[in-house]
Design a protein around this motif. Structure first.
Motif, PDB file in Angstrom:
ATOM      1  N   GLU A  16      49.027  36.405  39.660  1.00 21.77           N
ATOM      2  CA  GLU A  16      48.831  36.534  41.114  1.00 21.77           C
ATOM      3  C   GLU A  16      47.635  37.415  41.448  1.00 21.77           C
ATOM      4  N   GLY A  17      47.483  38.502  40.680  1.00 23.30           N
ATOM      5  CA  GLY A  17      46.460  39.473  41.069  1.00 23.30           C
ATOM      6  C   GLY A  17      45.164  39.393  40.285  1.00 23.30           C
ATOM      7  N   ARG A  18      45.128  38.551  39.276  1.00 23.02           N
ATOM      8  CA  ARG A  18      43.944  38.571  38.416  1.00 23.02           C
ATOM      9  C   ARG A  18      42.792  37.763  39.032  1.00 23.02           C
ATOM     10  N   GLY A  28      41.053  45.898  32.233  1.00 28.54           N
ATOM     11  CA  GLY A  28      40.983  46.770  33.394  1.00 28.54           C
ATOM     12  C   GLY A  28      40.192  46.067  34.500  1.00 28.54           C
ATOM     13  N   ARG A  29      39.754  46.843  35.483  1.00 29.80           N
ATOM     14  CA  ARG A  29      39.090  46.241  36.639  1.00 29.80           C
ATOM     15  C   ARG A  29      37.817  45.492  36.254  1.00 29.80           C
ATOM     16  N   PRO A  58      48.245  45.276  37.738  1.00 28.56           N
ATOM     17  CA  PRO A  58      47.725  45.904  38.951  1.00 28.56           C
ATOM     18  C   PRO A  58      47.598  47.418  38.794  1.00 28.56           C
ATOM     19  N   GLY A  59      46.463  47.946  39.202  1.00 28.48           N
ATOM     20  CA  GLY A  59      46.236  49.387  39.115  1.00 28.48           C
ATOM     21  C   GLY A  59      46.255  49.911  37.680  1.00 28.48           C
TER      22      GLY A  59
END
Ligand code: URA
Ligand code: URA
Length: 247
Positions: free
Chosen positions: A80-82, A104-105, A147-148
């Motif tokens: 969902e967040g990638r 990571g980010r 996430p985070g």
């Protein structure tokens, strides 16, 4: 030959003879064996990661095939967040593979592992070993960013680790380096702290594995770099003992 094996062999021969006699009674004089798909090496089942369907034969997969199967993976909620799946980079025939934790980010942005600050430190470690990224293969236990940068969860590992296992089976490096506590504990199924695991040779699917500290940990604890360097010397010695030199 052990007696039990001899007995099984004789039973098998008797069964085959029985089948062939049935064929003769049925008037079957020729058997069309299906063609095997290409050159099939016998792959040690414990290392291959492919479902053999009980046949014991497989063609080793390529990294491209494994990546293609992951496609737009939705096997766990991290999808969902990638932004990007971070599959892995480097030499598909690498003698040395580094396994980290999760993107990571920056890795998520670029779709490439270890491209942030920890990655730059990993590059310097490689340089000190006389290696560059294209010599080795680099990947993570998780292919998508939590996430985070929170710790990976068991269900995420369960969904993702089979792909790592298959990547390592496809490459079959001479050495795997597990970077940090998470990779080491996951691959070894050993909850000992990294401070205890590091620097001791272990095995993963028949391949030698050496746990060491994670480069991100070294950024916070530069004094531990000397231990990582001790570990990398073990790696270099072992590579040297193998054929050739370089990785
Ligand atoms: N940390 C990891 O474990 N993996 C990466 O790819 C980047 C940072
Ligand atoms: N904690 C980790 O997760 N990794 C290290 O390398 C050290 C501490």
């Amino acid at each position: 030959m052990p007696d039990t094996f001899k007995k099984e062999l004789l039973e098998t021969v008797a069964q085959v003879r029985g089948v062939l006699e049935d064929f003769l009674t049925l008037g079957i004089r020729e058997i069309d064996f299906p063609e095997l798909p290409g050159e099939l090496p016998v792959c040690p089942p414990e290392t291959c990661g492919i479902d053999h369907g009980g046949q014991g034969l497989c063609r080793s997969e390529s990294l491209e095939e494994i990546r293609a199967e992951l496609e737009d993976c939705r096997r766990c909620p991290l999808c969902e967040g990638r932004k990007n799946i971070v599959f892995g980079v480097g030499n598909p025939n690498a003698r040395l593979v580094f396994v980290g934790e999760a993107p990571g980010r920056e890795e998520d942005e670029k779709g490439e592992p270890f491209v942030g600050e920890a990655g730059r430190l990993l590059d310097r470690i490689l340089f000190a070993m006389g290696l560059t990224r294209p010599d080795v293969y680099i990947c993570n236990v998780l292919k998508c960013r939590p996430p985070g940068n929170r710790d990976p969860r068991p269900e995420e590992i369960e969904a993702c680790e089979p792909y790592l296992k298959r990547q390592l089976a496809a490459i079959r490096p001479e050495i795997i380096v597990a970077l940090g506590q998470f990779a080491a504990q996951t691959l070894l199924r050993d909850q000992s702290p990294i401070s205890r695991l590091r620097g001791e040779w272990r095995e993963y699917q028949g391949m030698p594995l050496l746990p060491t500290f994670h480069p991100a940990y070294l950024l916070r604890n530069p004094a531990s770099k000397k231990e990582v360097w001790e570990d990398m010397k073990l790696v270099m010695n072992r590579l040297r003992e193998g054929q050739g030199g370089g990785a």
